[in-house]
Design an enzyme around this catalytic site. Structure first.
Site, mmCIF file in Angstrom:
data_model
loop_
_atom_site.group_PDB
_atom_site.id
_atom_site.type_symbol
_atom_site.label_atom_id
_atom_site.label_comp_id
_atom_site.label_asym_id
_atom_site.label_seq_id
_atom_site.Cartn_x
_atom_site.Cartn_y
_atom_site.Cartn_z
ATOM 1 N N LYS A 73 0.067 4.179 -0.479
ATOM 2 C CA LYS A 73 -0.312 5.509 0.010
ATOM 3 C C LYS A 73 -0.336 6.655 -0.694
ATOM 4 O O LYS A 73 0.064 6.531 -1.957
ATOM 5 C CB LYS A 73 0.069 5.882 1.363
ATOM 6 N N GLU B 143 -5.625 -4.724 10.448
ATOM 7 C CA GLU B 143 -4.651 -3.755 10.926
ATOM 8 C C GLU B 143 -4.868 -2.839 11.954
ATOM 9 O O GLU B 143 -5.820 -1.951 12.020
ATOM 10 C CB GLU B 143 -4.634 -2.735 9.409
ATOM 11 N N GLY C 11 2.704 -0.847 4.346
ATOM 12 C CA GLY C 11 2.886 0.318 3.963
ATOM 13 C C GLY C 11 4.336 0.782 3.891
ATOM 14 O O GLY C 11 4.918 0.681 2.523
ATOM 15 N N GLU D 261 -7.049 5.077 7.367
ATOM 16 C CA GLU D 261 -6.624 6.396 7.154
ATOM 17 C C GLU D 261 -7.960 6.966 6.586
ATOM 18 O O GLU D 261 -8.447 8.080 6.729
ATOM 19 C CB GLU D 261 -5.614 6.694 6.287
ATOM 20 N N GLY E 80 2.187 2.452 10.855
ATOM 21 C CA GLY E 80 3.138 3.732 10.493
ATOM 22 C C GLY E 80 3.644 4.094 11.750
ATOM 23 O O GLY E 80 4.306 5.133 11.973
ATOM 24 N N HIS F 180 -9.733 1.572 4.584
ATOM 25 C CA HIS F 180 -8.292 1.601 5.420
ATOM 26 C C HIS F 180 -8.678 2.640 6.381
ATOM 27 O O HIS F 180 -9.514 3.442 6.419
ATOM 28 C CB HIS F 180 -7.262 2.150 4.322
ATOM 29 N N ASN G 274 0.890 -1.199 -0.027
ATOM 30 C CA ASN G 274 -0.001 -0.070 -0.062
ATOM 31 C C ASN G 274 0.962 1.237 -0.120
ATOM 32 O O ASN G 274 1.498 1.579 1.026
ATOM 33 C CB ASN G 274 -0.699 0.040 1.356
ATOM 34 N N SER H 244 3.054 -1.572 10.311
ATOM 35 C CA SER H 244 4.594 -2.019 10.751
ATOM 36 C C SER H 244 5.085 -3.216 10.278
ATOM 37 O O SER H 244 6.180 -3.648 11.134
ATOM 38 C CB SER H 244 4.858 -1.396 12.039
HETATM 39 P P1 PGA Z 1 2.607 0.409 7.656
HETATM 40 O O1 PGA Z 1 1.221 0.719 7.191
HETATM 41 O O2 PGA Z 1 3.129 -0.753 7.021
HETATM 42 O O3 PGA Z 1 3.417 1.571 7.232
HETATM 43 O O4 PGA Z 1 2.560 0.436 8.978
HETATM 44 C C1 PGA Z 1 0.342 -0.457 6.799
HETATM 45 C C2 PGA Z 1 -1.085 0.035 6.113
HETATM 46 O O5 PGA Z 1 -1.643 1.099 6.506
HETATM 47 O O6 PGA Z 1 -1.479 -0.598 5.260
#
Ligand code: PGA
Length: 255
Positions: free
Chosen positions: A12, A168, A235, A98, A174, A96, A10, A214
């Site tokens: 983003k 998630e 991500g 976000e 993140g 997601h 992803n 993460s």
């Molecule tokens: P991250 O994001 O691996 O940077 O934690 C994962 C995601 O939001 O899909």
């Protein structure tokens, strides 16, 4: 029931189209022919076409990060499932955290998108997960249950095999804080149980449940060894060819 592991990147709101094409060219050069793991990259909309061209003939699938449930019409700034299909996208990330947090997406709206994606033969990667406050308040399983049941309302048994679920935990996205393998497996097993109730044992056994938050080469092998963790939605570590390729290798080893 053995499920092929799935590693999805992803990206983003990162990489312009030239940068995206350069990254995917590196991925294709190393992992373009491997079939042990299913690999999906989800660049921003503006890079989909360029990335699709680079992926021609490669065993790497293309996904989008969002879509609108309607086919077309007066929805300024939006993109439909049909438009994504026309660019050879096969997957779409929906719900997601976000999008839920910053763009106010509700379970009902995400459900409309899920149904529209399935109808257009795009495979939804439906994201669910609890916030830190919800985890600390022992609400994790309840939150995940609501998001799954509402998000999948009206999905038929026949369609359900196309689904991908991504667990998630919001507090792990993140932040560098990864759920422990036991925490992740507990929720994944719970989700599998919900899917059994909704769609029956055989269909639920085919649905991939990804972990996201993460995930990186150092923690992936342990997470991917869990019986109900079928891959990752990545991500940060998907933005560099090296770490993403290491994750594909880890998934291949865990199969
Ligand atoms: P991250 O994001 O691996 O940077 O934690 C994962 C995601 O939001 O899909």
């Amino acid at each position: 029931m053995s499920r092929k592991k799935l590693i999805a990147g992803n990206w983003k709101m990162n990489k312009n189209s030239a940068e995206a094409v350069a990254l995917v060219a590196e991925l294709v050069a190393v992992a373009g022919k491997q079939t042990d793991v299913e690999v999906v990259v989800c660049p921003p909309f503006t890079a989909l076409e360029g990335v699709a061209a680079k992926l021609e003939g490669a065993e790497i699938r293309l996904g989008a990060q969002n879509m609108h449930p309607e086919k077309s019409g007066a929805y300024t700034g939006e993109i439909s499932a049909e438009m994504l299909r026309a660019l050879h996208a096969t997957h779409v990330i929906l719900g997601h955290s976000e999008r839920r947090t910053y763009f106010g997406e509700t379970d009902a709206f995400i459900n409309k998108k899920t149904l529209a994606a399935l109808k257009a033969e795009l495979r939804p990667i439906l994201c669910v997960g609890e916030t830190l406050a919800e985890r600390e308040g022992n609400q994790t399983l309840k939150v995940v249950q609501t998001q799954i049941e509402a998000g999948l309302d009206g999905v038929t048994k026949e369609q359900a095999a196309q689904l991908v679920i991504a667990y998630e935990p919001v507090w792990a996205i993140g932040t560098g804080k990864v759920a422990t393998t036991a925490q992740a497996q507990e929720v994944h097993a719970f989700i599998r149980g919900l899917l059994v109730r909704l769609f029956g044992e055989s269909v639920a056994g085919k649905i991939r449940i990804l972990y996201g938050g993460s995930m990186k080469p150092s923690n992936a092998p342990e997470l991917l060894a869990q019986p109900d963790i079928d891959g990752g939605l990545i991500g940060g570590a998907s933005l560099e060819a090296r770490s993403f390729l290491e994750l594909i290798t880890a998934a291949a080893a865990a199969k």
